[in-house]
Motif scaffolding. Structure first.
Motif, PDB file in Angstrom:
ATOM      1  N   GLY A  48     -28.989  14.203 -14.335  1.00 51.22           N
ATOM      2  CA  GLY A  48     -28.176  14.170 -13.128  1.00 51.22           C
ATOM      3  C   GLY A  48     -29.016  14.341 -11.881  1.00 51.22           C
ATOM      4  N   PHE A  49     -28.775  13.498 -10.877  1.00 52.30           N
ATOM      5  CA  PHE A  49     -29.333  13.713  -9.545  1.00 52.30           C
ATOM      6  C   PHE A  49     -28.226  14.411  -8.755  1.00 52.30           C
ATOM      7  CE2 PHE A  49     -32.714  10.099  -9.239  1.00 52.30           C
ATOM      8  CZ  PHE A  49     -33.359  10.655 -10.325  1.00 52.30           C
ATOM      9  N   ASP A  50     -28.212  15.725  -8.808  1.00 50.30           N
ATOM     10  CA  ASP A  50     -27.111  16.511  -8.255  1.00 50.30           C
ATOM     11  C   ASP A  50     -27.314  16.791  -6.766  1.00 50.30           C
ATOM     12  OD1 ASP A  50     -26.081  16.613 -10.840  1.00 50.30           O
ATOM     13  OD2 ASP A  50     -27.194  18.447 -11.300  1.00 50.30           O
ATOM     14  N   GLU A  51     -26.189  17.050  -6.105  1.00 50.63           N
ATOM     15  CA  GLU A  51     -26.200  17.412  -4.690  1.00 50.63           C
ATOM     16  C   GLU A  51     -26.994  16.406  -3.861  1.00 50.63           C
ATOM     17  OE1 GLU A  51     -27.664  21.379  -4.491  1.00 50.63           O
ATOM     18  OE2 GLU A  51     -26.161  22.188  -5.854  1.00 50.63           O
ATOM     19  N   LEU A  52     -26.771  15.126  -4.172  1.00 47.29           N
ATOM     20  CA  LEU A  52     -27.489  14.061  -3.486  1.00 47.29           C
ATOM     21  C   LEU A  52     -26.964  13.912  -2.064  1.00 47.29           C
ATOM     22  CD1 LEU A  52     -29.428  11.624  -3.450  1.00 47.29           C
ATOM     23  CD2 LEU A  52     -27.563  10.252  -4.418  1.00 47.29           C
ATOM     24  N   THR A  53     -27.857  14.067  -1.087  1.00 49.70           N
ATOM     25  CA  THR A  53     -27.490  13.867   0.312  1.00 49.70           C
ATOM     26  C   THR A  53     -28.498  12.915   0.950  1.00 49.70           C
ATOM     27  OG1 THR A  53     -28.787  15.783   1.047  1.00 49.70           O
ATOM     28  CG2 THR A  53     -26.471  16.151   0.513  1.00 49.70           C
ATOM     29  N   ILE A  54     -27.990  11.996   1.755  1.00 49.71           N
ATOM     30  CA  ILE A  54     -28.835  11.052   2.480  1.00 49.71           C
ATOM     31  C   ILE A  54     -28.486  11.177   3.951  1.00 49.71           C
ATOM     32  CG2 ILE A  54     -29.484   8.643   2.776  1.00 49.71           C
ATOM     33  CD1 ILE A  54     -28.614   8.164  -0.106  1.00 49.71           C
ATOM     34  N   ASP A  55     -29.423  11.722   4.711  1.00 50.04           N
ATOM     35  CA  ASP A  55     -29.176  12.017   6.116  1.00 50.04           C
ATOM     36  C   ASP A  55     -30.236  11.322   6.974  1.00 50.04           C
ATOM     37  OD1 ASP A  55     -29.754  13.904   8.628  1.00 50.04           O
ATOM     38  OD2 ASP A  55     -27.654  14.174   8.024  1.00 50.04           O
ATOM     39  N   ASP A  91     -25.600  17.904 -25.801  1.00 51.14           N
ATOM     40  CA  ASP A  91     -24.437  18.426 -26.506  1.00 51.14           C
ATOM     41  C   ASP A  91     -24.470  19.939 -26.680  1.00 51.14           C
ATOM     42  OD1 ASP A  91     -26.574  18.439 -28.208  1.00 51.14           O
ATOM     43  OD2 ASP A  91     -25.621  17.250 -29.791  1.00 51.14           O
ATOM     44  N   ARG A  92     -25.539  20.585 -26.214  1.00 51.36           N
ATOM     45  CA  ARG A  92     -25.635  22.035 -26.344  1.00 51.36           C
ATOM     46  C   ARG A  92     -25.479  22.771 -25.024  1.00 51.36           C
ATOM     47  NH1 ARG A  92     -31.419  22.087 -28.997  1.00 51.36           N
ATOM     48  NH2 ARG A  92     -31.576  20.449 -27.407  1.00 51.36           N
ATOM     49  N   ALA A  93     -25.826  22.123 -23.917  1.00 51.00           N
ATOM     50  CA  ALA A  93     -25.761  22.782 -22.612  1.00 51.00           C
ATOM     51  C   ALA A  93     -25.547  21.739 -21.534  1.00 51.00           C
ATOM     52  CB  ALA A  93     -27.042  23.567 -22.347  1.00 51.00           C
ATOM     53  N   SER A  94     -24.897  22.162 -20.447  1.00 51.57           N
ATOM     54  CA  SER A  94     -24.576  21.226 -19.372  1.00 51.57           C
ATOM     55  C   SER A  94     -25.213  21.666 -18.059  1.00 51.57           C
ATOM     56  CB  SER A  94     -23.049  21.132 -19.176  1.00 51.57           C
ATOM     57  OG  SER A  94     -22.425  20.658 -20.336  1.00 51.57           O
ATOM     58  N   ASN A  95     -25.709  20.668 -17.337  1.00 52.80           N
ATOM     59  CA  ASN A  95     -26.205  20.847 -15.977  1.00 52.80           C
ATOM     60  C   ASN A  95     -27.206  21.993 -15.853  1.00 52.80           C
ATOM     61  OD1 ASN A  95     -24.485  18.751 -15.044  1.00 52.80           O
ATOM     62  ND2 ASN A  95     -22.774  20.212 -14.976  1.00 52.80           N
ATOM     63  N   ILE A  96     -28.226  21.953 -16.735  1.00 52.25           N
ATOM     64  CA  ILE A  96     -29.270  22.960 -16.683  1.00 52.25           C
ATOM     65  C   ILE A  96     -30.405  22.460 -15.788  1.00 52.25           C
ATOM     66  CG2 ILE A  96     -30.914  24.329 -18.015  1.00 52.25           C
ATOM     67  CD1 ILE A  96     -27.984  24.941 -18.601  1.00 52.25           C
ATOM     68  N   ASN A  97     -30.807  23.272 -14.833  1.00 55.57           N
ATOM     69  CA  ASN A  97     -31.909  22.896 -13.964  1.00 55.57           C
ATOM     70  C   ASN A  97     -33.167  22.673 -14.786  1.00 55.57           C
ATOM     71  OD1 ASN A  97     -34.339  23.597 -12.068  1.00 55.57           O
ATOM     72  ND2 ASN A  97     -32.614  23.220 -10.678  1.00 55.57           N
ATOM     73  N   ILE A  98     -33.972  21.674 -14.393  1.00 61.26           N
ATOM     74  CA  ILE A  98     -35.162  21.345 -15.180  1.00 61.26           C
ATOM     75  C   ILE A  98     -36.107  22.540 -15.307  1.00 61.26           C
ATOM     76  CG2 ILE A  98     -35.143  18.879 -14.731  1.00 61.26           C
ATOM     77  CD1 ILE A  98     -37.122  19.298 -12.502  1.00 61.26           C
ATOM     78  N   GLU A  99     -36.096  23.419 -14.324  1.00 59.55           N
ATOM     79  CA  GLU A  99     -36.972  24.590 -14.364  1.00 59.55           C
ATOM     80  C   GLU A  99     -36.603  25.535 -15.496  1.00 59.55           C
ATOM     81  OE1 GLU A  99     -36.839  27.435 -11.063  1.00 59.55           O
ATOM     82  OE2 GLU A  99     -38.930  26.918 -10.678  1.00 59.55           O
ATOM     83  N   ASP A 100     -35.349  25.463 -15.946  1.00 61.59           N
ATOM     84  CA  ASP A 100     -34.854  26.381 -16.970  1.00 61.59           C
ATOM     85  C   ASP A 100     -34.892  25.777 -18.370  1.00 61.59           C
ATOM     86  OD1 ASP A 100     -34.268  28.339 -15.039  1.00 61.59           O
ATOM     87  OD2 ASP A 100     -32.357  27.370 -14.573  1.00 61.59           O
ATOM     88  N   ARG A 101     -35.382  24.561 -18.503  1.00 60.08           N
ATOM     89  CA  ARG A 101     -35.539  23.964 -19.823  1.00 60.08           C
ATOM     90  C   ARG A 101     -36.892  24.371 -20.405  1.00 60.08           C
ATOM     91  NH1 ARG A 101     -30.888  20.938 -21.575  1.00 60.08           N
ATOM     92  NH2 ARG A 101     -32.244  20.625 -23.367  1.00 60.08           N
TER      93      ARG A 101
END
Length: 545
Positions: A207-214, A228-238
């Motif tokens: 996911g490219f989350d919180e995408l803002t283009i300003d 299937d085991r976890a959702s929306n985990i930041n890459i730093e926490d994998r």
């Protein structure tokens, strides 16, 4: 643009070292010989204006200038670079640092005159936009951001620039934002597909989350991973393995898109946290990237020693006086380097998945079977198999390897040369007595050795291309009655007489790697015996799953 040589003086751990660089270069050596200092020196050349810490100086000797001299080639047609070209078409740039002062840039010409390099040439060819360094301590949140120094950011900015240019004169802000969003979708889906394949997990999502283009703040987003085991985990926490696979996926995306143009990659220990099978996959990806973009890596892994092209490898070592020296790699150093790096036999032995192990006698098979699998629409990575070079047909050694695999419940298929009928009989005797239960089949090559399964025309083209014999080999040089060891001995004698290259192991490696790839490129068919071996491996894998 390509680096061909780097000379460094008085920088960090490097007092005075000269390192030749290829399109794909692998720097190897023990810890604390200056591999990291070398990569940081490159990063300093391309991205640092001033050095203000004594730690950047060799032994803190800040009264001595730091000199980073890089020889480049292949600039193409560029008017800006013309005044600095030497007689051989190269460009030699010396970046000099005095303590706490802005660096000076000098171009050294063939007649030993020196020209100052203007800022517009520096920014065009020798800035951080032309170079990217990924250290072993990887901050994935930086690498996968729109930060100017981020690898993904550089790639996405290039893609978005192309997307905007394709819109022509459209200037509506909403339209520009829509174009930018669309240009980000394909890279995200590509990374997601690569990760699913690498991790064998079809539920993986990126996911490219919180995408803002300003228009004033630019593009911002964060990356999350789900399965299937976890959702929306930041890459730093994998985990470290997943993070490293994310790096592989990003490298594959760069290879696929090829939009960065004039660019040089440097990566410290890319194998970090990767299983040996994944290391080989990453190596394959990096080699693909290096066809268009120069890549320089440091490593402790023999997987990254590309034995089909030894000149790509540079061995760094430290003298008893403490200075780092470099040596271009020689084939006869391979075993000693592996020992020096502390690589255990098991590290090279269990190098793949556990679905099946394919045991082969030598280098030709080890180099060629991955391509043979591809020619049959298969992949050693997708099959989850280990390809193991057992180094001959000695019965005792083969039995020990099979026993080791058996202790991990790994089934195996064995391929032996025709002169190893005795080994096959001894192994079958043990199987009949209830031992070696994990052997699924033993193949003995009826023609002799694996080299007999390469068409003479393939061997001819490979040898003439790789070894450049004088005069070149022709069909008439090959005895049609050659088979088995006589064939390799014949090849060796010819190449020694005409190219002073008679190493049988080198010939096997080159024929295995280059010959198999050439067969694949030509659309040649495999011999039915080779197909039968591959079919058996595939059958074992299917039954194991």
């Amino acid at each position: 643009m390509q680096i061909v040589n780097v000379d460094i003086k008085n920088f960090r751990a490097l007092k005075n070292v000269s390192v030749p660089i290829e399109k794909f270069s692998v720097l190897i050596g023990e810890n604390d010989v200056g591999k990291t200092s070398f990569l940081i020196a490159l990063e300093t050349f391309f991205g640092v204006k001033k050095l203000s810490s004594s730690k950047d100086w060799y032994k803190d000797e800040t009264d001595v200038d730091i000199s980073i001299v890089i020889t480049f080639k292949s600039f193409g047609d560029c008017d800006l670079i013309q005044p600095f070209l030497r007689d051989d078409g190269s460009v030699v740039i010396n970046k000099l640092f005095k303590f706490n002062q802005n660096a000076t840039w000098q171009a050294e010409l063939s007649d030993n005159t020196v020209l100052t390099v203007p800022s517009n040439v520096q920014s065009k060819w020798f800035s951080s936009d032309n170079f990217h360094f990924i250290p072993v301590r990887r901050d994935l949140n930086i690498q996968f951001s729109m930060n100017k120094a981020a690898m993904l950011g550089k790639l996405l900015r290039a893609r978005m620039k192309i997307a905007i240019e394709e819109q022509g004169s459209r200037t509506q802000l909403e339209e520009v934002i829509a174009v930018l969003r669309e240009s980000l979708t394909e890279p995200r889906l590509d990374i997601e597909a690569f990760l699913r394949e690498q991790l064998n997990n079809e539920s993986f999502k990126v996911g490219f989350d919180e995408l803002t283009i300003d228009p004033t703040e630019g593009v911002k987003f964060s990356i999350s991973l789900s399965d299937d085991r976890a959702s929306n985990i930041n890459i730093e926490d994998r985990g470290a393995g997943t993070q490293s696979n994310l790096i592989i996926a990003l490298f594959r995306l760069i290879a696929k898109t090829n939009v960065l143009g004039t660019f040089i990659f440097a990566m410290e220990e890319p194998e970090n946290s990767l299983h040996p099978k994944a290391q080989r996959q990453l190596l394959s990806v990096i080699q693909e990237i290096s066809e268009n973009t120069q890549v320089i890596v440091t490593t402790h892994s023999p997987v990254f020693i590309d034995r089909s092209k030894y000149e790509s490898n540079v061995l760094l070592s430290r003298t008893i006086q403490g200075n780092t020296v470099s040596r271009s790699f020689r084939a006869d150093e391979l075993s000693s380097v592996r020992d020096d790096l502390g690589i255990r036999a098991s590290d090279a032995l269990l190098k793949g998945g556990g679905n099946c192990a394919l045991l082969v006698e030598g280098n030709t098979e080890e180099e060629s079977f991955p391509t043979f699998l591809e020619m049959q629409g298969l992949s050693e990575f997708r099959l989850g198999i280990a390809l193991i070079n057992i180094g001959g047909s000695d019965n005792t050694k083969t039995s020990l390897i099979v026993d080791l695999l058996n202790s991990y419940d790994i089934p195996c298929v064995i391929v032996l040369d025709n002169d190893a009928q005795g080994t096959k009989s001894e192994l079958e005797h043990r199987m009949a007595a209830g031992g070696l239960a994990n052997i699924r089949e033993i193949f003995v090559l009826s023609k002799g050795t694996i080299e007999d399964y390469f068409p003479p025309s393939i061997a001819l083209e490979v040898f003439n291309s790789e070894f450049q014999p004088d005069p070149p080999l022709t069909d008439s040089d090959f005895d049609p009655n050659w088979s088995g060891d006589a064939r390799i001995s014949g090849y060796s004698a010819l190449l020694w007489n005409r190219a002073k290259m008679g190493s049988k192991e080198r010939i096997k490696q080159v024929l295995g790697a280059k010959g198999a790839r050439l067969m694949q490129k030509n659309g040649d068919s495999l011999d039915p015996e080779i197909i039968a071996i591959i079919d058996k491996v595939n059958d074992v894998v299917e039954k194991s799953g």
